[in-house]
Design a protein around this motif. Structure first.
Motif, short mmCIF file in Angstrom:
data_model
loop_
_atom_site.label_atom_id
_atom_site.label_comp_id
_atom_site.label_asym_id
_atom_site.label_seq_id
_atom_site.Cartn_x
_atom_site.Cartn_y
_atom_site.Cartn_z
N GLU A 100 0.83 -1.20 0.00
CA GLU A 100 0.00 0.00 0.00
C GLU A 100 0.86 1.25 0.00
O GLU A 100 1.98 1.26 0.50
CB GLU A 100 -0.94 0.00 1.22
CG GLU A 100 -0.23 -0.04 2.55
CD GLU A 100 -1.21 -0.25 3.69
OE1 GLU A 100 -2.42 -0.02 3.49
OE2 GLU A 100 -0.77 -0.67 4.79
N ALA A 101 0.28 2.29 -0.59
CA ALA A 101 0.94 3.58 -0.65
C ALA A 101 -0.09 4.61 -1.08
O ALA A 101 -1.19 4.26 -1.54
CB ALA A 101 2.11 3.56 -1.62
N VAL A 102 0.31 5.85 -0.93
CA VAL A 102 -0.57 6.93 -1.33
C VAL A 102 -0.15 7.41 -2.73
O VAL A 102 1.01 7.27 -3.12
CB VAL A 102 -0.49 8.06 -0.29
CG1 VAL A 102 0.68 8.96 -0.57
CG2 VAL A 102 -1.78 8.82 -0.22
N ILE A 130 -4.96 7.04 -13.71
CA ILE A 130 -4.53 5.66 -13.93
C ILE A 130 -4.91 4.78 -12.74
O ILE A 130 -5.47 3.70 -12.91
CB ILE A 130 -3.00 5.63 -14.17
CG1 ILE A 130 -2.67 6.35 -15.47
CG2 ILE A 130 -2.49 4.21 -14.18
CD1 ILE A 130 -1.19 6.53 -15.71
N LEU A 131 -4.64 5.28 -11.56
CA LEU A 131 -4.96 4.49 -10.37
C LEU A 131 -6.46 4.31 -10.22
O LEU A 131 -6.93 3.26 -9.76
CB LEU A 131 -4.36 5.16 -9.13
CG LEU A 131 -2.83 5.08 -9.07
CD1 LEU A 131 -2.28 6.02 -8.01
CD2 LEU A 131 -2.38 3.65 -8.79
N THR A 132 -7.21 5.33 -10.61
CA THR A 132 -8.67 5.19 -10.57
C THR A 132 -9.13 4.07 -11.50
O THR A 132 -10.00 3.27 -11.14
CB THR A 132 -9.33 6.51 -10.96
OG1 THR A 132 -8.91 7.53 -10.05
CG2 THR A 132 -10.83 6.39 -10.91
N ARG A 133 -8.54 4.02 -12.67
CA ARG A 133 -8.88 2.93 -13.59
C ARG A 133 -8.56 1.57 -12.98
O ARG A 133 -9.34 0.63 -13.08
CB ARG A 133 -8.10 3.08 -14.90
CG ARG A 133 -8.70 4.06 -15.87
CD ARG A 133 -7.81 4.13 -17.11
NE ARG A 133 -8.16 5.23 -17.99
CZ ARG A 133 -8.57 5.06 -19.25
NH1 ARG A 133 -8.68 3.86 -19.76
NH2 ARG A 133 -8.86 6.11 -20.01
N ARG A 160 -7.37 -1.64 -4.35
CA ARG A 160 -8.42 -1.09 -3.52
C ARG A 160 -8.04 0.34 -3.17
O ARG A 160 -6.89 0.59 -2.82
CB ARG A 160 -8.57 -1.90 -2.22
CG ARG A 160 -8.99 -3.33 -2.43
CD ARG A 160 -10.43 -3.40 -2.94
NE ARG A 160 -10.87 -4.79 -3.03
CZ ARG A 160 -11.27 -5.50 -1.97
NH1 ARG A 160 -11.28 -4.94 -0.77
NH2 ARG A 160 -11.68 -6.75 -2.13
N SER A 161 -9.00 1.23 -3.26
CA SER A 161 -8.73 2.62 -2.92
C SER A 161 -9.53 3.02 -1.69
O SER A 161 -10.67 2.61 -1.51
CB SER A 161 -9.10 3.53 -4.10
OG SER A 161 -10.47 3.43 -4.38
N GLU A 162 -8.87 3.82 -0.88
CA GLU A 162 -9.53 4.32 0.34
C GLU A 162 -9.37 5.83 0.34
O GLU A 162 -8.27 6.34 0.18
CB GLU A 162 -8.85 3.71 1.58
CG GLU A 162 -9.67 3.80 2.83
CD GLU A 162 -10.64 2.64 2.97
OE1 GLU A 162 -11.58 2.77 3.74
OE2 GLU A 162 -10.43 1.60 2.28
N ARG A 163 -10.48 6.53 0.49
CA ARG A 163 -10.41 7.98 0.44
C ARG A 163 -10.18 8.56 1.84
O ARG A 163 -10.23 7.86 2.85
CB ARG A 163 -11.72 8.56 -0.12
CG ARG A 163 -12.05 8.01 -1.47
CD ARG A 163 -12.62 9.07 -2.35
NE ARG A 163 -14.05 9.27 -2.15
CZ ARG A 163 -14.81 9.97 -2.99
NH1 ARG A 163 -14.28 10.53 -4.05
NH2 ARG A 163 -16.09 10.12 -2.77
N GLY A 213 -5.48 5.85 0.56
CA GLY A 213 -4.43 5.45 -0.35
C GLY A 213 -4.85 4.27 -1.20
O GLY A 213 -6.04 3.97 -1.31
N TYR A 214 -3.86 3.62 -1.77
CA TYR A 214 -4.13 2.48 -2.63
C TYR A 214 -3.43 1.25 -2.10
O TYR A 214 -2.33 1.33 -1.55
CB TYR A 214 -3.65 2.76 -4.06
CG TYR A 214 -4.35 3.93 -4.71
CD1 TYR A 214 -5.55 3.76 -5.38
CD2 TYR A 214 -3.80 5.21 -4.65
CE1 TYR A 214 -6.20 4.83 -5.98
CE2 TYR A 214 -4.44 6.29 -5.26
CZ TYR A 214 -5.63 6.09 -5.92
OH TYR A 214 -6.26 7.16 -6.50
N ARG A 215 -4.10 0.12 -2.27
CA ARG A 215 -3.51 -1.14 -1.85
C ARG A 215 -3.80 -2.19 -2.91
O ARG A 215 -4.88 -2.20 -3.51
CB ARG A 215 -4.11 -1.58 -0.52
CG ARG A 215 -3.56 -2.92 -0.02
CD ARG A 215 -4.28 -3.35 1.24
NE ARG A 215 -4.59 -2.18 2.09
CZ ARG A 215 -4.70 -2.24 3.42
NH1 ARG A 215 -4.50 -3.39 4.03
NH2 ARG A 215 -5.02 -1.17 4.11
#
Ligand code: FES
Ligand code: FES
Lengths: 141, 141
Positions: free
Chosen positions: A25-27, A45-48, A56-59, A64-66
């Motif tokens: 995971e990272a932001v 890109i990450l949204t796609r 998985r995205s967490e707002r 961040g993204y994992r």
DNA sequence: TCTTTTTCCTATCGGTATAGTAGGATTATA
DNA sequence: TATAATCCTACTATACCGATAGGAAAAAGA
């Protein structure tokens, strides 16, 4: 010929960066800085990738993204499909008859064969193959 | 993803048309009409194929285009290279080090592997495979 | 509740390649 | 010389791509 878009290259580098991090995971801004990619562009890109279920995205704060799965479960065919769509050398891979006088179009099979070869390659590699040291799993030499 | 340009598709159809004709020869306008391709645009395509040595061109009256070799000698890899250039998924297939922090870049091998798979497919098919009935020579299934 | 941090959404811009068009120059035959 | 063909150069119009901008929504903490 057959050049890969920057979007896909960026996406793979982003995924590889995640896969190398503990917790996977990272932001977004961190990835952009580490991989030297335009942050705003990487966002899309990450949204796609999130929409495709690869991350998985967490707002919000602490978000961040994992990686959604372990690196060896992230099939490269899914990655490129999420970023640049399905492999489709010609439009008539499904819908027959666009280009031609032949009812059983001959060149169509040729392109479908190419698509199959590409899909096979991409379907047999995972993110794990990329972050290790090469991209050559035992199969298919 | 990995869509083939109209130029290459037109070129292959033009070559296939020539290969089906006795003597493997025809005039540009005839090919354009039979294959329903913009005549002027096709001109440039045929010129490229001639420059690559895949067809012989003869100017003036009674001129036209003729296949330089028998259809089973026209390798598809040469055709697409003549029309859209070499297969090059990423710029760094030869020049290492553009994208990255890794000295022995990991994703580079991945793309080179893809290029190899594509080149292998295209290198094992000829125009003869296309005009017959399918595109599946015994090799490589 | 307010602020901060993050992802998400929409719109826009400049560059570049592609497909197609136009007009003519060159070459060869008859 | 007339004709039929390839060749050459330039132009246009469209579409996509990489990138940027500005904010809206959501989640956490003070
Ligand atoms: S119908 Fe698509 S290649 Fe012929
Ligand atoms: S050097 Fe090109 S992919 Fe890394």
């Amino acid at each position: 010929m057959f050049s890969v878009s920057a979007r896909t290259q960026y996406g793979i580098r982003a995924l590889a960066y995640l896969a190398r991090k503990p917790g996977w995971e990272a932001v977004g801004a961190e990835i952009a800085e580490a991989e030297d990619i335009s942050p705003k562009y990487l966002e899309g890109i990450l949204t796609r990738l999130a929409a495709a279920g690869l991350v998985r995205s967490e707002r919000g704060k602490n978000g961040g993204y994992r990686l959604a799965r372990a690196p060896d479960g992230v099939v490269m065919a899914d990655v490129v499909a999420a970023l640049d769509g399905e492999v489709r050398p010609v439009d008539c891979v499904d819908s027959l008859g666009i280009c031609g006088h032949d009812t059983s179009c001959s060149s169509r099979k040729f392109w479908i064969g190419l698509k199959t070869a590409i899909d096979e390659y991409l379907g047999n590699r995972t993110l794990a193959d990329i972050i290790e040291n090469g991209a050559d799993p035992g199969s298919a030499n």
